[in-house]
Enzyme design. Structure first.
Site, PDB file in Angstrom:
ATOM      1  N   CYS A 128      -5.328   4.324   6.481  1.00 20.15           N
ATOM      2  CA  CYS A 128      -4.358   5.226   6.670  1.00 20.15           C
ATOM      3  C   CYS A 128      -3.760   5.526   7.875  1.00 20.15           C
ATOM      4  CB  CYS A 128      -4.441   6.396   5.799  1.00 20.15           C
ATOM      5  SG  CYS A 128      -4.411   5.816   4.082  1.00 20.15           S
TER       6      CYS A 128
HETATM    7  P1  NAD Z   1      -5.879  -1.193  -1.767  1.00 22.53           P
HETATM    8  O1  NAD Z   1      -5.738  -2.398  -1.111  1.00 22.53           O
HETATM    9  O2  NAD Z   1      -7.083  -0.399  -2.199  1.00 22.53           O
HETATM   10  O3  NAD Z   1      -5.476  -1.623  -3.355  1.00 22.53           O
HETATM   11  C1  NAD Z   1      -4.188  -2.140  -3.657  1.00 22.53           C
HETATM   12  C2  NAD Z   1      -4.289  -3.013  -4.990  1.00 22.53           C
HETATM   13  O4  NAD Z   1      -2.915  -3.371  -5.197  1.00 22.53           O
HETATM   14  C3  NAD Z   1      -4.915  -4.236  -4.847  1.00 22.53           C
HETATM   15  O5  NAD Z   1      -6.003  -4.310  -5.734  1.00 22.53           O
HETATM   16  C4  NAD Z   1      -3.856  -5.543  -4.975  1.00 22.53           C
HETATM   17  O6  NAD Z   1      -4.692  -6.451  -5.521  1.00 22.53           O
HETATM   18  C5  NAD Z   1      -2.876  -4.970  -5.789  1.00 22.53           C
HETATM   19  N1  NAD Z   1      -1.608  -5.501  -5.553  1.00 22.53           N
HETATM   20  C6  NAD Z   1      -1.317  -6.079  -4.440  1.00 22.53           C
HETATM   21  N2  NAD Z   1       0.344  -6.429  -4.702  1.00 22.53           N
HETATM   22  C7  NAD Z   1       0.265  -6.358  -6.254  1.00 22.53           C
HETATM   23  C8  NAD Z   1       1.436  -6.467  -7.060  1.00 22.53           C
HETATM   24  N3  NAD Z   1       2.439  -7.234  -6.613  1.00 22.53           N
HETATM   25  N4  NAD Z   1       1.162  -6.291  -8.455  1.00 22.53           N
HETATM   26  C9  NAD Z   1       0.027  -5.605  -8.683  1.00 22.53           C
HETATM   27  N5  NAD Z   1      -0.985  -5.564  -8.088  1.00 22.53           N
HETATM   28  C10 NAD Z   1      -0.755  -5.778  -6.779  1.00 22.53           C
HETATM   29  O7  NAD Z   1      -4.881   0.017  -1.448  1.00 22.53           O
HETATM   30  P2  NAD Z   1      -4.731   1.534  -1.530  1.00 22.53           P
HETATM   31  O8  NAD Z   1      -5.868   1.941  -0.286  1.00 22.53           O
HETATM   32  O9  NAD Z   1      -4.954   1.891  -2.807  1.00 22.53           O
HETATM   33  O10 NAD Z   1      -3.230   1.857  -0.811  1.00 22.53           O
HETATM   34  C11 NAD Z   1      -2.231   1.687  -1.669  1.00 22.53           C
HETATM   35  C12 NAD Z   1      -1.026   2.529  -1.020  1.00 22.53           C
HETATM   36  O11 NAD Z   1      -1.407   3.847  -0.902  1.00 22.53           O
HETATM   37  C13 NAD Z   1      -0.783   2.104   0.430  1.00 22.53           C
HETATM   38  O12 NAD Z   1       0.487   2.346   0.742  1.00 22.53           O
HETATM   39  C14 NAD Z   1      -1.600   3.313   1.210  1.00 22.53           C
HETATM   40  O13 NAD Z   1      -1.021   3.347   2.433  1.00 22.53           O
HETATM   41  C15 NAD Z   1      -1.499   4.378   0.292  1.00 22.53           C
HETATM   42  N6  NAD Z   1      -2.523   5.202   0.460  1.00 22.53           N
HETATM   43  C16 NAD Z   1      -3.820   5.022   0.559  1.00 22.53           C
HETATM   44  C17 NAD Z   1      -4.845   6.078   0.721  1.00 22.53           C
HETATM   45  C18 NAD Z   1      -6.183   5.605   0.936  1.00 22.53           C
HETATM   46  O14 NAD Z   1      -7.037   6.534   1.155  1.00 22.53           O
HETATM   47  N7  NAD Z   1      -6.600   4.472   0.549  1.00 22.53           N
HETATM   48  C19 NAD Z   1      -4.451   7.293   0.616  1.00 22.53           C
HETATM   49  C20 NAD Z   1      -3.048   7.762   0.426  1.00 22.53           C
HETATM   50  C21 NAD Z   1      -2.102   6.559   0.325  1.00 22.53           C
HETATM   51  C1  UDX Z   2      -6.377  10.154   5.240  1.00 23.92           C
HETATM   52  C2  UDX Z   2      -5.892  11.595   5.010  1.00 23.92           C
HETATM   53  O1  UDX Z   2      -6.826  12.415   5.060  1.00 23.92           O
HETATM   54  C3  UDX Z   2      -5.254  11.526   3.560  1.00 23.92           C
HETATM   55  O2  UDX Z   2      -4.886  12.753   3.274  1.00 23.92           O
HETATM   56  C4  UDX Z   2      -4.370  10.562   3.321  1.00 23.92           C
HETATM   57  O3  UDX Z   2      -3.960  10.366   2.005  1.00 23.92           O
HETATM   58  C5  UDX Z   2      -5.296   9.134   3.508  1.00 23.92           C
HETATM   59  O4  UDX Z   2      -5.685   9.210   5.113  1.00 23.92           O
HETATM   60  P1  UDX Z   2      -8.976   9.168   4.909  1.00 23.92           P
HETATM   61  O5  UDX Z   2      -8.597   8.142   6.018  1.00 23.92           O
HETATM   62  O6  UDX Z   2      -9.366   8.594   3.622  1.00 23.92           O
HETATM   63  O7  UDX Z   2      -7.676  10.178   4.376  1.00 23.92           O
HETATM   64  O8  UDX Z   2     -10.073  10.047   5.415  1.00 23.92           O
HETATM   65  P2  UDX Z   2     -10.137  11.303   6.557  1.00 23.92           P
HETATM   66  O9  UDX Z   2     -11.196  12.249   6.123  1.00 23.92           O
HETATM   67  O10 UDX Z   2      -8.710  11.888   6.807  1.00 23.92           O
HETATM   68  O11 UDX Z   2     -10.581  10.625   7.841  1.00 23.92           O
HETATM   69  C6  UDX Z   2      -9.994   9.601   8.473  1.00 23.92           C
HETATM   70  C7  UDX Z   2     -10.668   9.322   9.911  1.00 23.92           C
HETATM   71  O12 UDX Z   2     -10.478  10.451  10.756  1.00 23.92           O
HETATM   72  C8  UDX Z   2     -12.127   9.079   9.775  1.00 23.92           C
HETATM   73  O13 UDX Z   2     -12.386   8.197  10.440  1.00 23.92           O
HETATM   74  C9  UDX Z   2     -12.741  10.203  10.056  1.00 23.92           C
HETATM   75  O14 UDX Z   2     -13.980  10.180  10.512  1.00 23.92           O
HETATM   76  C10 UDX Z   2     -11.694  10.726  11.425  1.00 23.92           C
HETATM   77  N1  UDX Z   2     -11.968  12.329  11.332  1.00 23.92           N
HETATM   78  C11 UDX Z   2     -11.448  13.014  10.526  1.00 23.92           C
HETATM   79  C12 UDX Z   2     -12.295  12.690  12.698  1.00 23.92           C
HETATM   80  O15 UDX Z   2     -12.655  12.039  13.749  1.00 23.92           O
HETATM   81  N2  UDX Z   2     -12.261  14.215  13.173  1.00 23.92           N
HETATM   82  C13 UDX Z   2     -11.854  14.941  11.694  1.00 23.92           C
HETATM   83  O16 UDX Z   2     -12.023  16.152  12.218  1.00 23.92           O
HETATM   84  C14 UDX Z   2     -11.617  14.394  10.533  1.00 23.92           C
END
Ligand code: NAD
Ligand code: UDX
Length: 429
Positions: free
Chosen positions: A266
């Site tokens: 992210c």
């Molecule tokens: P991910 O890669 O873990 O999962 C996405 C899933 O969507 C996969 O299983 C893929 O096969 C499926 N997919 C792709 N195209 C599709 C379609 N057309 N129909 C049905 N399924 C489909 O992704 P994620 O990490 O869950 O991220 C999803 C979104 O949420 C992104 O926009 C990301 O930026 C956002 N987001 C992620 C996090 C996080 O921590 N991972 C947090 C907040 C927001």
């Molecule tokens: C982040 C946001 O926190 C979350 O709100 C959003 O939905 C997705 O992106 P995530 O990437 O899962 O979450 O983990 P996070 O705990 O935020 O850490 C992100 C990166 O920053 C990691 O590599 C972590 O080690 C680093 N980090 C975090 C630091 O280097 N210092 C800190 O103080 C906190």
């Protein structure tokens, strides 16, 4: 209520399971057959605390199932959450192909459904994506009109990997950007009982809130790293400094941990996307560019520090921790990727251990040595570097590090316990 989720990755699966814990029933839909089959076998495709148990519980209570058939998922639900990926393109902007495909497929499924249905964008998308890309694809493929036949909201997700389900269930706030009053009221009613403030906005404001939150948190980290690099040269522990700084309520103690920089799926992607969007609208993203620049260089500070202690060519380096943070097997944009690559270029013999992330790392680096415990990894090596703050590393003591041939220990994340280990150094402390 019955909901469906398109894209059952980190966000989709945790969203669905979170709502199942609240008593709703969920149908997951994913284009990957493997993902669908694994959910139905109750075996999540990734490691995330609580998720496997939550999946087993939801399936046992008949509150969760997965299907390759989107028509089935949509016709048996009242709300659909879009949780597909929005990966970065080479210019930093986001690739909206998955959003376009998912919206078109959902539109087709909606064309066969009678009655009102709410579509909720949960993927992280740049301002105007929901209204300019998802909405036209939904209307065109459903032959229905947004606001009359179906509703549309943008509801960004703030969960962190490693505590995803916990974060989903206990958010600081819920942001609902809505196309019209009815859509927003429907979603707000659905979120009743989460016990946190609910902020109602326009769709593009909700889209922006997500990016700005991530960009601000990333800024705090790069700021701490910049200060940490200066502290290191002055013989000051940046953690002591930030403890004093974070006690100011206006600053807060969170996200001030210096180290090897932020990784994950992210922060790097979202800050780059906001930089790209700002340039598009002719606004100068000076702070965010610096945030990314500091983050690009930060992992290599560890190698600089190592080199100050002597030549590293031919040295055996034990790397403890590969995941981008603790409690996940995710290595997307992990600092370990760049550090291991650089160590190999510098002619080091690299040996690694991580409790969860070695499978994914091996796919990218099959040529290095993998060990099943910290002790095995440390045995006979010259240098140890710690790249992830796994709690088990807090228990490492003199006995473990005495297994090394030479005892050079550098932490990239503050994790070792000084009452158990002597003679180690931190990258910024
Ligand atoms: P991910 O890669 O873990 O999962 C996405 C899933 O969507 C996969 O299983 C893929 O096969 C499926 N997919 C792709 N195209 C599709 C379609 N057309 N129909 C049905 N399924 C489909 O992704 P994620 O990490 O869950 O991220 C999803 C979104 O949420 C992104 O926009 C990301 O930026 C956002 N987001 C992620 C996090 C996080 O921590 N991972 C947090 C907040 C927001
Ligand atoms: C982040 C946001 O926190 C979350 O709100 C959003 O939905 C997705 O992106 P995530 O990437 O899962 O979450 O983990 P996070 O705990 O935020 O850490 C992100 C990166 O920053 C990691 O590599 C972590 O080690 C680093 N980090 C975090 C630091 O280097 N210092 C800190 O103080 C906190």
């Amino acid at each position: 209520m019955k909901i469906s989720v398109i894209g059952a990755g980190y966000v989709g699966l945790c969203t669905g399971l979170g709502f199942a814990k609240k008593g709703h029933s969920v149908i997951f839909h994913d284009v990957s057959r493997d993902v669908v089959e694994r959910i139905n076998r109750m075996e999540p495709a990734f490691y995330e605390p609580m998720v496997e148990d939550a999946l087993k519980e939801a399936v046992a209570k008949r509150l969760a199932e997965a299907s390759e058939d989107l028509d089935y998922a949509v016709s048996n639900s009242e709300i659909t959450f879009i949780c597909v990926p929005t990966p970065p393109k080479s210019d930093g902007s986001i690739d909206v192909a998955y959003i376009r495909e998912a919206s078109a497929a959902l539109g087709k499924a909606l064309s066969k459904k009678k009655g009102y249905h709410l579509v909720v964008m949960k993927s992280t998308v740049l301002p105007e994506t929901t209204e300019r890309i998802a909405l036209p694809a939904l209307e065109k493929n459903s032959n229905k009109v947004c606001g009359r036949d179906f509703g549309l909201c943008m509801n960004p997700e703030f969960l962190r990997e490693g505590s995803a389900l916990e974060d989903f269930l206990r958010p600081d706030r819920i942001v609902i950007g809505s196309f019209d009053q009815r859509s927003g009221d429907f979603l707000e009613g659905f979120y009743k009982g989460f016990g946190c403030p609910i902020l109602r906005t326009s769709i593009k404001t909700a889209e922006m809130i997500k990016y700005v939150s991530n960009a601000f948190l990333a800024t705090k980290i790069s700021f701490s790293n910049e200060i940490g690099n200066a502290c290191k040269k002055m013989g000051i522990d940046v953690y002591d400094v930030m403890k004093g700084v974070g006690m100011d309520k206006r600053i807060s103690p969170h996200f001030l941990n210096a180290g090897i920089g932020f990784g994950g799926s992210c922060f790097p992607k979202d800050v780059s996307a906001l930089i790209s969007k700002s340039r598009d609208v002719d606004a100068q993203p000076l702070i965010m560019e610096s945030v990314m620049e500091i983050n690009r260089e930060q992992p290599f500070k560890l190698i600089e520090l190592l080199k100050k202690k002597g030549p590293i060519r031919g040295k055996s380096v034990s790397v403890l921790g590969l995941a981008f943070k603790a409690d996940t097997d995710d290595i997307r944009e992990a600092p370990s990727l760049r550090i291991v690559e650089r160590l190999m270029q510098e002619g080091c013999e690299v040996r690694v251990y991580d409790p969860k992330a070695m499978g994914k790392f091996r796919e990218k680096f099959p040529q290095i040595s993998y060990f099943h415990s910290s002790r095995d990894c440390l045995k006979g090596s010259d240098v140890c570097i710690i790249l992830t703050e796994w709690s088990e590393f807090r228990d490492l003591g003199e006995n473990d590090f005495n297994l090394m041939r030479n005892k050079v220990i550098i932490e990239g994340r503050k994790v070792l316990n000084p009452s158990k280990v002597r003679g180690f150094e931190g990258i910024c402390w």
